[in-house]
Write a protein that holds these residues in place. Sequence first.
Motif, PDB file in Angstrom:
ATOM      1  N   ARG A 131      -3.910 -11.389  22.318  1.00 47.24           N
ATOM      2  CA  ARG A 131      -2.563 -11.845  22.649  1.00 47.24           C
ATOM      3  C   ARG A 131      -2.647 -12.757  23.881  1.00 47.24           C
ATOM      4  O   ARG A 131      -3.503 -12.569  24.755  1.00 47.24           O
ATOM      5  CB  ARG A 131      -1.604 -10.683  22.883  1.00 47.24           C
ATOM      6  CG  ARG A 131      -1.937  -9.791  24.051  1.00 47.24           C
ATOM      7  CD  ARG A 131      -0.925  -8.674  24.219  1.00 47.24           C
ATOM      8  NE  ARG A 131       0.394  -9.207  24.569  1.00 47.24           N
ATOM      9  CZ  ARG A 131       1.480  -8.485  24.756  1.00 47.24           C
ATOM     10  NH1 ARG A 131       1.422  -7.178  24.612  1.00 47.24           N
ATOM     11  NH2 ARG A 131       2.629  -9.044  25.070  1.00 47.24           N
ATOM     12  N   GLY A 132      -1.776 -13.746  23.919  1.00 48.33           N
ATOM     13  CA  GLY A 132      -1.853 -14.775  24.957  1.00 48.33           C
ATOM     14  C   GLY A 132      -1.812 -14.220  26.363  1.00 48.33           C
ATOM     15  O   GLY A 132      -2.400 -14.781  27.291  1.00 48.33           O
ATOM     16  N   GLU A 133      -1.123 -13.078  26.536  1.00 49.48           N
ATOM     17  CA  GLU A 133      -0.995 -12.494  27.872  1.00 49.48           C
ATOM     18  C   GLU A 133      -2.288 -11.828  28.338  1.00 49.48           C
ATOM     19  O   GLU A 133      -2.388 -11.392  29.479  1.00 49.48           O
ATOM     20  CB  GLU A 133       0.147 -11.473  27.893  1.00 49.48           C
ATOM     21  CG  GLU A 133       1.530 -12.082  27.681  1.00 49.48           C
ATOM     22  CD  GLU A 133       1.912 -12.184  26.213  1.00 49.48           C
ATOM     23  OE1 GLU A 133       1.029 -11.997  25.343  1.00 49.48           O
ATOM     24  OE2 GLU A 133       3.090 -12.472  25.914  1.00 49.48           O
ATOM     25  N   PHE A 134      -3.290 -11.727  27.442  1.00 47.58           N
ATOM     26  CA  PHE A 134      -4.579 -11.126  27.815  1.00 47.58           C
ATOM     27  C   PHE A 134      -5.565 -12.193  28.315  1.00 47.58           C
ATOM     28  O   PHE A 134      -6.761 -12.123  28.029  1.00 47.58           O
ATOM     29  CB  PHE A 134      -5.198 -10.387  26.618  1.00 47.58           C
ATOM     30  CG  PHE A 134      -4.619  -9.020  26.355  1.00 47.58           C
ATOM     31  CD1 PHE A 134      -3.633  -8.481  27.173  1.00 47.58           C
ATOM     32  CD2 PHE A 134      -5.066  -8.256  25.286  1.00 47.58           C
ATOM     33  CE1 PHE A 134      -3.094  -7.214  26.925  1.00 47.58           C
ATOM     34  CE2 PHE A 134      -4.549  -6.989  25.035  1.00 47.58           C
ATOM     35  CZ  PHE A 134      -3.555  -6.474  25.857  1.00 47.58           C
ATOM     36  N   TYR A 135      -5.086 -13.161  29.050  1.00 48.34           N
ATOM     37  CA  TYR A 135      -5.963 -14.234  29.519  1.00 48.34           C
ATOM     38  C   TYR A 135      -7.117 -13.676  30.357  1.00 48.34           C
ATOM     39  O   TYR A 135      -8.267 -14.102  30.227  1.00 48.34           O
ATOM     40  CB  TYR A 135      -5.162 -15.251  30.348  1.00 48.34           C
ATOM     41  CG  TYR A 135      -5.854 -16.580  30.495  1.00 48.34           C
ATOM     42  CD1 TYR A 135      -5.682 -17.581  29.551  1.00 48.34           C
ATOM     43  CD2 TYR A 135      -6.708 -16.826  31.573  1.00 48.34           C
ATOM     44  CE1 TYR A 135      -6.335 -18.807  29.671  1.00 48.34           C
ATOM     45  CE2 TYR A 135      -7.361 -18.043  31.691  1.00 48.34           C
ATOM     46  CZ  TYR A 135      -7.167 -19.025  30.743  1.00 48.34           C
ATOM     47  OH  TYR A 135      -7.817 -20.225  30.862  1.00 48.34           O
ATOM     48  N   THR A 182     -13.503 -16.435  20.925  1.00 50.93           N
ATOM     49  CA  THR A 182     -12.210 -15.874  21.305  1.00 50.93           C
ATOM     50  C   THR A 182     -11.121 -16.870  20.896  1.00 50.93           C
ATOM     51  O   THR A 182     -11.367 -18.067  20.799  1.00 50.93           O
ATOM     52  CB  THR A 182     -12.097 -15.660  22.822  1.00 50.93           C
ATOM     53  OG1 THR A 182     -12.284 -16.921  23.470  1.00 50.93           O
ATOM     54  CG2 THR A 182     -13.141 -14.670  23.324  1.00 50.93           C
ATOM     55  N   HIS A 183      -9.922 -16.349  20.649  1.00 53.00           N
ATOM     56  CA  HIS A 183      -8.787 -17.212  20.313  1.00 53.00           C
ATOM     57  C   HIS A 183      -7.542 -16.536  20.868  1.00 53.00           C
ATOM     58  O   HIS A 183      -7.226 -15.411  20.490  1.00 53.00           O
ATOM     59  CB  HIS A 183      -8.680 -17.368  18.789  1.00 53.00           C
ATOM     60  CG  HIS A 183      -7.588 -18.298  18.367  1.00 53.00           C
ATOM     61  ND1 HIS A 183      -7.826 -19.596  17.970  1.00 53.00           N
ATOM     62  CD2 HIS A 183      -6.244 -18.126  18.291  1.00 53.00           C
ATOM     63  CE1 HIS A 183      -6.672 -20.179  17.663  1.00 53.00           C
ATOM     64  NE2 HIS A 183      -5.696 -19.298  17.852  1.00 53.00           N
ATOM     65  N   LEU A 184      -6.856 -17.230  21.758  1.00 55.06           N
ATOM     66  CA  LEU A 184      -5.669 -16.643  22.386  1.00 55.06           C
ATOM     67  C   LEU A 184      -4.396 -16.990  21.630  1.00 55.06           C
ATOM     68  O   LEU A 184      -4.204 -18.141  21.230  1.00 55.06           O
ATOM     69  CB  LEU A 184      -5.519 -17.160  23.820  1.00 55.06           C
ATOM     70  CG  LEU A 184      -6.407 -16.530  24.895  1.00 55.06           C
ATOM     71  CD1 LEU A 184      -6.412 -17.414  26.137  1.00 55.06           C
ATOM     72  CD2 LEU A 184      -5.942 -15.127  25.252  1.00 55.06           C
ATOM     73  N   GLY A 185      -3.533 -16.003  21.434  1.00 52.87           N
ATOM     74  CA  GLY A 185      -2.199 -16.242  20.896  1.00 52.87           C
ATOM     75  C   GLY A 185      -1.320 -16.799  22.008  1.00 52.87           C
ATOM     76  O   GLY A 185      -1.809 -17.215  23.061  1.00 52.87           O
ATOM     77  N   ALA A 186       0.001 -16.776  21.783  1.00 52.00           N
ATOM     78  CA  ALA A 186       0.876 -17.381  22.794  1.00 52.00           C
ATOM     79  C   ALA A 186       2.221 -16.680  22.893  1.00 52.00           C
ATOM     80  O   ALA A 186       3.236 -17.298  23.178  1.00 52.00           O
ATOM     81  CB  ALA A 186       1.057 -18.870  22.491  1.00 52.00           C
TER      82      ALA A 186
END
Lengths: 158, 419
Positions: free
Chosen positions: B121-125, B159-163
């Motif tokens: 999830r994007g918040e897991f940067y 890795t691939h981040l959502g937003a």
Amino acid sequence: MFVFSEEDEKQIEKILNRYPEEQKRSALLPLLTLVQRREKHVSADAMRDIGRRLDLSPAYVQSVCSFYTMYSATPVGKYLILFCINISCQLNGCDELLAHTAKKLNIEIGGTTEDMKFTLHREECLAACSGAPMMRINDTFYENLTSDRIDQILGSLD
Amino acid sequence: MTQILFHNINKKDLHTLAVYEKEGGYKGLKKAFAKEPDEIVEMVKASGLRGRGGAGFPTGLKWSFLAKDVFPRYLCCNADESEPGTCKDRELLQKNPHLLIEGMILCSYACKIETVYIYLRGEFYDLCEIMETALEEAYAKGYLGKNILGSGLNLDIHTHLGAGAYICGEESALLNSLEGGRGEPRMKPPFPAVQGLYAQPTVINNVETLCVVPYIVNNGAEKHAAIGTEKSKGTKLVSVSGHVKKPGNYEVVLGTPIREIIYDLAGGIRDDNKLKAFIPGGSSVPMLPADKVDTPYDYESLQAAGTMLGSGALIVMDHTVNVVEISLRLASFYMHESCGKCTPCREGTRWMWQILQQIQTGKGEASYVDKLLDICDNISFKCFCPLGDAAVAPVISGIENFRADYDELIEKMAANTAV
């Protein structure tokens, strides 16, 4: 006019290498994220640039960009405060703490301070439920919040 | 107490390759490579491992459904942890990233996969950075890349981040998001095992599920199958939150009574208050009243009690809570997170929120409760994905178990009007 920096170009190349040649549109979210993090928002100009690189129409990029809450059309403050209001935080008094934070910053929830330092948003569950109540400021999670601790955290940010 | 995932979770620097190896890490690879890939699939089947993300589908069976002889195949690790109440994957990713990498390598060997995407999830940067550092270490040591340990396996993990979209935890929405689209769910069938990422056969597993695989390969399927109950094998990470003295992630053997989790592990109810209700598996499953606290924490017992184990998030509420307030907050969440694709969910979640808002603010009428139930009936099982079904869970179970909380607010209103 939006232009990617040289540093960005290196990053973009790295990102594109993760996906099969013919599937480069997979890079759309990572590229939008790159822009959002640097510019604090994603402009129509930046969307057009990204679209050109990935062979996607501006309308398509716009439709994807608007779907995700982490991309904003107008700039957010230097510090983006995401205040969790979901169930575990609700049970631990987040509503009062959120109101306290808004009052402290003298802004409405959803607003940005005049000096563009802080933006305050209500946020859905951020996966830190055992540390409720919690907030995320930029990339950092702050857990087990109290009003004193919030004052202290806000005061420590330049 | 038997622990598979958390026995060493607080070991200093466990996130580094050196410490992870010292703890016995990556030993599973050689054991696995000495076997045929299909044998590993059979092993995971025999272990009884079920998906830990929410649906509880048997993992080995999922792997065996991959379309035969179609390549390339993909593995997507679902690290989009967003189910309210759930924070276990975050702890695994933060403290033990190499365990997940080892699990992904083993799955890839078993399923003949050469490319993995970890959808975070994007918040897991911050966690994405930890994971990338761990991946670099694994590449440098030869655990990733070409011909891993001479096995012939070539594997890349990205890795691939959502937003920011809860719906992307649903597997087909995750695939659309990973392909650069809006996170809207797909029609099933075809299932991802047949046509998943880029229309190729794809395995999608939760972080915790993949983290159990090294244990199974190292210790054998029988050892794993010996833990837990007849139908729920192994352990489960439970995120305990809400009105408890010691909230946290706890690893329990499946079948442990919920009372033990709340009162022994999590220290009991805050201020020694009375337990009123609990949600056993994240906000998407029905809540239960206090008298169900002796239910064993496993898939079949929770199902028999009218709810589900879900993602393993145990949310505890004491007697000070009015259930309407809780249901309203969750209704607001599902309204916000509905992707808008299917009409019953898009419109229905909004109607539910509006009615609950009326009741909560003292503008409710007696007929509103039936109206809510009618809307729930029109959302359930009428959409592409289970988000709508999840949205009705807190409402229906709240009304069924705590009707008095609704009546109290509505009667107060009626009394005021009469005056």
